[in-house]
Design a protein around this motif. Structure first.
Motif, PDB file in Angstrom:
ATOM      1  N   LEU A 246       0.881  -1.134  -0.013  1.00  0.00           N
ATOM      2  CA  LEU A 246      -0.081  -0.160   0.116  1.00  0.00           C
ATOM      3  C   LEU A 246       0.959   1.243   0.108  1.00  0.00           C
ATOM      4  CD1 LEU A 246      -3.363   0.497   0.684  1.00  0.00           C
ATOM      5  CD2 LEU A 246      -2.399   1.033   2.724  1.00  0.00           C
ATOM      6  N   ASP A 247       0.491   2.164  -0.661  1.00  0.00           N
ATOM      7  CA  ASP A 247       1.215   3.481  -0.726  1.00  0.00           C
ATOM      8  C   ASP A 247       0.917   3.931   0.739  1.00  0.00           C
ATOM      9  OD1 ASP A 247       1.948   6.210  -0.957  1.00  0.00           O
ATOM     10  OD2 ASP A 247       0.867   6.698  -2.283  1.00  0.00           O
ATOM     11  N   VAL A 250      -1.319   6.717   1.912  1.00  0.00           N
ATOM     12  CA  VAL A 250      -2.811   6.318   2.223  1.00  0.00           C
ATOM     13  C   VAL A 250      -3.190   6.627   3.563  1.00  0.00           C
ATOM     14  CG1 VAL A 250      -4.644   4.417   2.153  1.00  0.00           C
ATOM     15  CG2 VAL A 250      -3.015   4.701   0.251  1.00  0.00           C
ATOM     16  N   HIS A 253      -3.508  10.303   4.355  1.00  0.00           N
ATOM     17  CA  HIS A 253      -4.629  10.562   3.584  1.00  0.00           C
ATOM     18  C   HIS A 253      -6.025  10.251   4.416  1.00  0.00           C
ATOM     19  CE1 HIS A 253      -7.244  11.894   0.230  1.00  0.00           C
ATOM     20  NE2 HIS A 253      -8.010  10.753   0.535  1.00  0.00           N
TER      21      HIS A 253
END
Length: 400
Positions: A246-247, A250, A253
């Motif tokens: 996963l980035d 994220v 965010h």
């Protein structure tokens, strides 16, 4: 070392204890069992020995009560903890950090060091430690040996285990890639070599451990050089309830825009992501059933799962340079014909050719499912982490 050849393997979870008693003289399983719902109002112990199967339903308030119940069931079958044939108790420990990279005889100093590793595996290591403490109290004279999930991956070179973040910060906080499922990857890579009739030192294998938790490893000559899981078991493949890769942004965010706290994001990524987050199911059999009914969410979840797998297989071809076999193991890897077909069936450019008839055969033994003309063997190798723990524990005893 005396002539005792039996090893009791304990896998202590937060509310359960799995166990197997294995005679290393011939590899026979003398007893297996599971205690569930420890600390809850109604618990259960399921015990098997030979043709006998017993279920005991009662409350087990803590791990001491649970392990005493296990000892009693073993005693009823003439396999008690006081048996002179019992050589050792082998314990599964999830995280060994950088200190424990080999099977280790447990003493007070080792136990204290394991407590220091709890921040690296707060959900698993405390339960593992509890099982060790109780077992030592029951048989203080018996060798107790820890076998670590992370140990097999300790051979990764630094360029594979180090994250590209500030080194001082990373080192001060033990932030690096450790990898998990190590006993499974070690066992399966070795058994794959045996299946090919070759020494492990001469074989390069990509192992795909696909259960509710899933991980991949690149094994060169019996030595792990890369694996998909990282600091925690969250990194890597799409799993039953975990997101996998996963980035990292994220997380920021979700915190800034959705107002989620750290614990909420942790729960989201570990318990409500992966297959269950994509389609509401984390059982590949249920997903396959729904795909057959035309369920678009189930199909998308399957496609994402397979896409991630193919990316890792392809990248590990590049890491290894030469691949002799790709081995599927664990619940999904061993049983899902569709997953193996979707992954291996699309990699002919890498020299992988699946045999549809072989792939469709189910069984409990290691087997090849690749076509005779395939340049890279494709194997299904049922994992046996308990046997691997027993093997490593017994080998350590024989060195003493």
């Amino acid at each position: 070392m005396n002539d005792a050849t039996r090893v009791l393997v304990l896998n202590s979870g937060s509310s359960s204890v799995k166990y197997q008693l294995i005679d290393m003289a011939g590899g026979d399983r003398l007893a297996t069992g599971l205690v569930e719902r420890i600390g809850e109002p109604a618990g259960a112990l399921v015990h098997r020995a030979g043709d006998a199967r017993r279920t005991v339903e009662e409350r087990y308030p803590d791990h001491t009560a649970a392990l005493k119940a296990v000892a009693e069931e073993l005693r009823r079958d003439g396999l008690g903890l006081d048996s002179p044939e019992l050589a050792a108790i082998g314990h599964r420990v999830v995280h060994g950090g950088t200190r424990f990279t080999q099977p280790t005889r447990i003493d007070d100093a080792v136990l204290e060091a394991l407590r220091g590793l709890v921040p690296l595996a707060p959900l698993h290591n405390p339960a593992n430690i509890t099982g060790i403490e109780v077992a030592r109290a029951l048989r203080p004279d018996l060798p107790q040996i820890a076998v670590f999930d992370t140990a097999f991956h300790a051979t990764m070179p630094e360029h594979a285990w180090r994250y590209a973040i500030d080194k001082e910060t990373a080192d001060a906080n033990s932030v690096r890639r450790y990898g998990f499922h190590g006993t499974s990857h070690e066992y399966v890579s070795r058994r794959t070599a045996e299946l090919l009739g070759r020494a492990p030192e001469s074989v390069n294998v990509i192992v795909l451990h696909l259960g509710n938790g899933a991980s991949a490893s690149a094994v060169r000559g019996g030595v792990c050089v890369d694996t998909s899981m990282g600091l925690t078991p969250l990194e890597g493949l799409v799993m039953g309830t975990r997101s996998g890769d996963l980035d990292p942004a994220v997380i920021f965010h979700l915190h800034r825009e959705a107002g989620l706290g750290v614990d909420e994001i942790d729960a989201l990524l570990n318990r409500r992501s992966g297959l269950i987050g994509l389609c509401g199911a984390n059982d590949m059999r249920e997903i396959a059933r729904r795909m057959g009914e035309g369920d678009a969410d189930a199909q998308l979840a399957f496609d994402i799962y397979v896409h991630r797998l193919k990316k890792y297989v392809g990248s590990y071809f590049a890491v290894l340079g030469r691949v002799d076999a790709v081995a599927f193991t664990a619940g999904v890897g061993e049983n899902s014909i569709a997953v193996r077909e979707a992954v291996a069936g699309r990699l002919s450019v890498l020299g992988i050719e699946l045999d549809s008839v072989r792939n469709g055969v189910r069984g409990d033994s290691p087997r090849l499912v690749s076509a005779p003309t395939s340049r890279v063997a494709v194997a299904v190798v049922p994992t046996d982490e308990e046997y691997e723990i027993a093997r490593q524990a017994f080998a350590l005893l024989r060195q003493d």
